[in-house]
Design a protein around this motif. Sequence first.
Motif, PDB file in Angstrom:
ATOM      1  N   UNK A 255       0.921  -1.225   0.090  1.00 41.14           N
ATOM      2  CA  UNK A 255      -0.082   0.014   0.057  1.00 41.14           C
ATOM      3  C   UNK A 255       0.886   1.182   0.046  1.00 41.14           C
ATOM      4  N   UNK A 256       0.580   1.872  -1.014  1.00 39.77           N
ATOM      5  CA  UNK A 256       1.341   3.387  -1.007  1.00 39.77           C
ATOM      6  C   UNK A 256       0.457   4.686  -1.153  1.00 39.77           C
ATOM      7  N   UNK A 257       0.894   5.779  -0.461  1.00 36.02           N
ATOM      8  CA  UNK A 257       0.271   7.016  -0.269  1.00 36.02           C
ATOM      9  C   UNK A 257       0.455   7.722  -1.784  1.00 36.02           C
ATOM     10  N   UNK A 258      -0.534   8.267  -2.187  1.00 37.45           N
ATOM     11  CA  UNK A 258      -0.408   9.088  -3.431  1.00 37.45           C
ATOM     12  C   UNK A 258      -0.009  10.341  -2.968  1.00 37.45           C
ATOM     13  N   UNK A 259       0.640  11.041  -3.701  1.00 39.81           N
ATOM     14  CA  UNK A 259       1.352  12.445  -3.736  1.00 39.81           C
ATOM     15  C   UNK A 259       0.580  13.249  -4.832  1.00 39.81           C
ATOM     16  N   UNK A 260       0.169  14.536  -4.311  1.00 37.76           N
ATOM     17  CA  UNK A 260      -0.521  15.208  -5.260  1.00 37.76           C
ATOM     18  C   UNK A 260       0.213  16.463  -5.556  1.00 37.76           C
ATOM     19  N   UNK A 261      -0.183  17.039  -6.462  1.00 41.94           N
ATOM     20  CA  UNK A 261      -1.237  17.106  -7.603  1.00 41.94           C
ATOM     21  C   UNK A 261      -0.986  15.971  -8.482  1.00 41.94           C
ATOM     22  N   UNK A 262      -2.077  15.744  -9.387  1.00 45.08           N
ATOM     23  CA  UNK A 262      -1.981  14.677 -10.426  1.00 45.08           C
ATOM     24  C   UNK A 262      -0.747  15.175 -11.171  1.00 45.08           C
ATOM     25  N   UNK A 263      -0.041  14.233 -12.024  1.00 41.55           N
ATOM     26  CA  UNK A 263       0.919  14.535 -12.978  1.00 41.55           C
ATOM     27  C   UNK A 263       0.726  13.904 -14.346  1.00 41.55           C
ATOM     28  N   UNK A 264       1.608  14.544 -15.144  1.00 38.50           N
ATOM     29  CA  UNK A 264       1.342  13.753 -16.580  1.00 38.50           C
ATOM     30  C   UNK A 264       1.725  12.364 -16.797  1.00 38.50           C
ATOM     31  N   UNK A 265       2.363  11.794 -16.002  1.00 42.81           N
ATOM     32  CA  UNK A 265       2.777  10.328 -16.008  1.00 42.81           C
ATOM     33  C   UNK A 265       2.583   9.713 -14.543  1.00 42.81           C
ATOM     34  N   UNK A 266       2.198   8.534 -14.835  1.00 46.86           N
ATOM     35  CA  UNK A 266       2.536   7.441 -13.352  1.00 46.86           C
ATOM     36  C   UNK A 266       4.024   7.318 -12.993  1.00 46.86           C
ATOM     37  N   UNK A 267       4.036   7.482 -11.728  1.00 43.62           N
ATOM     38  CA  UNK A 267       5.413   7.385 -11.300  1.00 43.62           C
ATOM     39  C   UNK A 267       5.460   6.555  -9.763  1.00 43.62           C
ATOM     40  N   UNK A 268       5.725   5.412  -9.728  1.00 48.00           N
ATOM     41  CA  UNK A 268       5.951   4.584  -8.321  1.00 48.00           C
ATOM     42  C   UNK A 268       7.357   4.898  -7.865  1.00 48.00           C
ATOM     43  N   UNK A 269       7.602   5.436  -6.744  1.00 48.90           N
ATOM     44  CA  UNK A 269       8.953   5.671  -6.141  1.00 48.90           C
ATOM     45  C   UNK A 269       9.062   4.911  -4.826  1.00 48.90           C
TER      46      UNK A 269
END
Length: 189
Positions: A57-71
């Motif tokens: 499970x991971x927290x989403x950081x905002x705002x939305x971006x032009x591409x998905x990125x999982x760090x």
Amino acid sequence: MKIMVETSARHIHITEETLKALFGEDATLTNKKDLSQPGQFACAEKVTVVGPKGELAMSVLGPTRPANQVEIAFTDARKLGIAPPVRESGDVKGAPGCILRGPKGEVEATDCVIVAKRHIHLTPEAAQEFGVEDKQIVSVKVGTPGERETTFGDVVVRVSEKFFPAMHIDTDESNAAGLSGTVDGEIIL
């Protein structure tokens, strides 16, 4: 030449399209907590990232971006069964993909999983004060001598008017140096 050093735990940035697929057509990101970088925030929304060996499970950081990125950190990568490259944020082309699962749906995301290269955010004024330039590679010393003092090499400097001066490392790096919370680091040219 001190810089604030923050630990960046695993997280995900998503596109508007992915937000709708995972959380519903009318979904918007809910600001739970502002982050040090202006305009960036931790969201109440969480996503399950699924790899070949496991899920997190991971927290989403905002705002939305032009591409998905999982760090993620390398420890997370082992749990997921993914071999991500070390890259600067935003450089996801050719990176491995994963499945993103939310309460309303699932997305098979490609080109998105990275271990973020350790980096320093600076304004142009702060960069001038530190005597560094955008994309310059420096080292940063953290900790107390005799108590796991650590020097991080290969730290990329990123300069923008939109930034607040801070260095970001991942949880593996923070744990290796025995760091807790936000600490000061010394930039070494």
